[in-house]
Design an enzyme around this catalytic site. Structure first.
Site, PDB file in Angstrom:
ATOM      1  N   ARG A 430       0.806  -1.222   0.000  1.00 43.62           N
ATOM      2  CA  ARG A 430       0.000   0.000   0.000  1.00 43.62           C
ATOM      3  C   ARG A 430       0.836   1.267   0.000  1.00 43.62           C
ATOM      4  NH1 ARG A 430      -3.090  -2.934   3.933  1.00 43.62           N
ATOM      5  NH2 ARG A 430      -1.984  -1.808   5.580  1.00 43.62           N
ATOM      6  N   ASN A 433       4.198   2.392  -3.662  1.00 39.65           N
ATOM      7  CA  ASN A 433       3.863   3.232  -4.811  1.00 39.65           C
ATOM      8  C   ASN A 433       2.402   3.635  -4.667  1.00 39.65           C
ATOM      9  OD1 ASN A 433       3.381   4.430  -7.288  1.00 39.65           O
ATOM     10  ND2 ASN A 433       4.474   2.898  -8.475  1.00 39.65           N
ATOM     11  N   HIS A 437      -1.055   2.290  -6.511  1.00 42.26           N
ATOM     12  CA  HIS A 437      -1.959   1.637  -5.555  1.00 42.26           C
ATOM     13  C   HIS A 437      -3.329   2.291  -5.550  1.00 42.26           C
ATOM     14  CE1 HIS A 437      -3.854   1.493  -1.524  1.00 42.26           C
ATOM     15  NE2 HIS A 437      -3.589   0.207  -1.632  1.00 42.26           N
ATOM     16  N   TYR A 445     -10.060  -2.953  -7.376  1.00 39.89           N
ATOM     17  CA  TYR A 445     -10.570  -3.582  -6.157  1.00 39.89           C
ATOM     18  C   TYR A 445     -12.002  -3.135  -5.839  1.00 39.89           C
ATOM     19  CZ  TYR A 445     -10.807  -4.975  -1.240  1.00 39.89           C
ATOM     20  OH  TYR A 445     -11.193  -5.522  -0.049  1.00 39.89           O
ATOM     21  N   SER A 468      -1.768  -6.690 -11.366  1.00 36.27           N
ATOM     22  CA  SER A 468      -0.455  -6.085 -11.144  1.00 36.27           C
ATOM     23  C   SER A 468       0.666  -6.991 -11.632  1.00 36.27           C
ATOM     24  CB  SER A 468      -0.289  -5.768  -9.652  1.00 36.27           C
ATOM     25  OG  SER A 468       0.967  -5.186  -9.392  1.00 36.27           O
ATOM     26  N   HIS A 472       3.279  -6.062 -14.745  1.00 34.85           N
ATOM     27  CA  HIS A 472       4.725  -6.020 -14.486  1.00 34.85           C
ATOM     28  C   HIS A 472       5.469  -7.014 -15.381  1.00 34.85           C
ATOM     29  CE1 HIS A 472       3.678  -3.726 -10.873  1.00 34.85           C
ATOM     30  NE2 HIS A 472       4.952  -3.405 -10.773  1.00 34.85           N
TER      31      HIS A 472
END
Length: 569
Positions: A430, A433, A437, A445, A468, A472
């Site tokens: 959290r 970044n 986030h 979410y 995420s 990445h």
């Protein structure tokens, strides 16, 4: 005489209880005066004794009054501090509940420690989106402390040592100073193509989403029939643009032109950033137009101006708002300092790779990469991995974002929190970044919970981790030119596991040590495996690989003699 002699002690005994009793005076009187002494004294002695008693009483009373004043003072300070805290809490909540407005934020005089803590840990009321508040970056505040600034100086000293060691080694090996920076030249190759691609991406992200949204908002005014059909049409066009215009075309340019890693990284990260920004713009404004179409509180829907959308595209946030808190002036000296720090971090990373990574991995194909070699490789890669982690955080999340925030007078500088104090990976995710986030929290979410009617919270968390991890891994796969899902596995396996094991209830400092140990090992694994695969792809190329051979890591089977030609890194 006996009756007269006994009258004196009785009178003394009757007089003493009438005096105020103090602990200090009682103890002094009990040790210094006795009935025998009073009987032996004359009238003058009797007056003197009473004077001494009065002096002792005055001194004792003053001491008691002083102690009472100190107690009242401390109690008053505690009550005042509690009232100030309650007032600050209510003030922040009221200001956050108001519609964001361009509030002038002046960074002097500085806020108190308690005010900084409240702003850093401030959360908006439940049900509302992110609230932007004028606040400084945490490192800017910490660097005002001499002890923290000394740690920054230590990293600068380490950079100087890296530079000196590189120059000395080059002078011994080559007989001259080598200052060509061949690794940087290779990594940022074909830079004009990168600039042209970015301009095309940015212009399309500026014009296409805004135009589509403006045209769609006109179809919701009631003068058009079948507004839902228009919504489906414009929504499909927008998704098609995101998939092809921002998704496929930049990736196609990168792959077909075989861009080097740093140049490729610029395009792919900007591709992801612009896609997230376009999604935020549409996601924040569509409900406003739908609410207007339902209530018709004004003649026309509140469509943002193109200047507001243009500011958002450059602003260091992924959450769209019509207005943000702004600073009154631009500190160009601050901007220049941050940009120079970014340049310094770039050269720092160059020397880390030249001194710590390339000598270790250049001859990686001498032996088969077995378990023993992997363990040694991971532990040798921890130091460069940690340095790259710190440099990436400081260069991008602090220097780069603060430089753009200062040029745009963007006042909310909370791009990260104190992630280094985390005792759980949940808190680390959290606070590492905050920019990304916030986007994942509000648009992945919370929207997942909204669509599932808040019934599948673990599934929502798993979906956030998956999104995420996939993004990445996509960035690394395109930039490196091979598919090796190390980061994906670390995210989905160890990241998810540690997220539940090291949860928010872990408050002991030992959990912070465990978090740092896991983070260091993870960085060592990433640097080791990706570097090994990078050289294996170049040492053991496949002429006509099949699809399965492309998915299989080349480092698992690559073995050859010592490589003399290391011109291509």
């Amino acid at each position: 005489m006996e009756s007269g002699g006994e009258s004196v002690p009785r009178s003394r005994c009757r007089a003493i209880p009438e005096m105020p009793t103090f602990p200090d005076s009682d103890s002094s009187l009990g040790g210094k005066f006795s009935p025998g002494q009073h009987r032996q004294g004359s009238g003058d002695n009797h007056i003197t004794s009473n004077g001494k008693i009065e002096v002792e009483q005055v001194i004792s009373k003053k001491l008691q009054l002083k102690r009472k004043a100190e107690f009242l003072k401390s109690d008053l300070i505690r009550q005042f501090d509690s009232q100030v805290n309650d007032f600050m809490d209510s003030l922040i909540e009221e200001s956050a509940s108001l519609e964001p407005a361009p509030v002038p934020a002046v960074f002097s005089p500085p806020l108190s420690d308690k005010e900084r803590s409240k702003l850093r840990h401030f959360r908006p009321p439940r049900g509302q989106g992110k609230q932007f508040v004028s606040r400084r970056s945490l490192l800017d505040e910490l660097f005002e402390v001499n002890h923290i600034r000394t740690i920054y100086h230590m990293f600068i000293a380490l950079l100087i040592l890296f530079i000196l060691s590189t120059l000395v080694v080059d002078f011994i090996d080559e007989g001259r100073l080598v200052l060509d920076f061949d690794l940087l030249v290779y990594a940022f190759g074909q830079f004009p193509l990168v600039v042209c691609t970015w301009i095309c991406m940015f212009l399309s992200a500026l014009l296409v989403p805004y135009t589509l949204f403006q045209l769609w908002s006109q179809t919701q005014s009631g003068s058009y029939s079948h507004p839902r059909l228009y919504s489906l049409l414009f929504g499909s066009v927008f998704l098609l643009y995101e998939a092809l215009g921002l998704g496929f075309l930049p990736t196609y340019v990168v792959v077909t032109n075989s861009l080097p890693p740093a140049s490729c990284f610029i395009i792919i990260v900007e591709q992801v950033r612009l896609m997230m920004k376009a999604h935020s713009f549409v996601r924040e404004n569509v409900p406003r137009v739908l609410a207007w179409a339902k209530e018709k509180t004004s003649p026309s829907p509140a469509v943002p101006q193109v200047s507001q959308y243009l500011y958002f595209l450059f602003a260091p946030t992924l959450i769209y708002r019509d207005k943000y808190p702004r600073n009154p002036t631009i500190r160009w000296g601050y901007v220049a300092t941050k940009l120079l720090q970014v340049l310094g971090c770039l050269f720092y990373a160059y020397y880390v790779f030249v001194r710590l990574c390339i000598p270790q991995f250049r001859s990686i194909g001498l032996h088969l990469f077995d378990l023993k070699a992997m363990v040694l490789c991971v532990f040798n890669s921890i130091l460069p991995g940690v340095l790259v982690l710190f440099l990436g955080f400081f260069a991008f999340l602090h220097c780069w974002l603060n430089a753009f925030a200062e040029m745009l007078r963007f006042a909310d500088r909370m791009f990260y929190k104190d992630w280094w104090n985390s005792t759980s990976f949940a808190n680390y995710y959290r606070t590492w970044n905050v920019v990304v986030h916030d986007w994942l929290y509000y648009y992945v979410y919370r929207d997942f919970l909204w669509m599932s009617q808040k019934r599948f919270r673990p599934a929502a968390m798993l979906f956030v981790f998956t999104v995420s991890a996939v993004v990445h891994e996509y960035i690394l796969a395109i930039c490196f030119g091979f598919f090796y899902p190390v980061l994906f596995c670390l995210f989905m396996c160890f990241g998810m596991m540690l997220n539940f094991i090291l949860h928010d209830q872990r408050k002991s400092p030992i959990w912070n040590i465990i978090m740092w140990t896991s983070l260091f090992l993870g960085q060592g694994v990433i640097i080791c495996l990706y570097s090994h695969e990078w050289y294996a792809q170049r040492y053991c190329p496949l002429k006509e690989p099949s699809f399965l051979e492309l998915l299989k890591p080349r480092s698992w089977s690559c073995q050859r003699g010592f490589v003399v030609d290391s011109e291509r890194l």
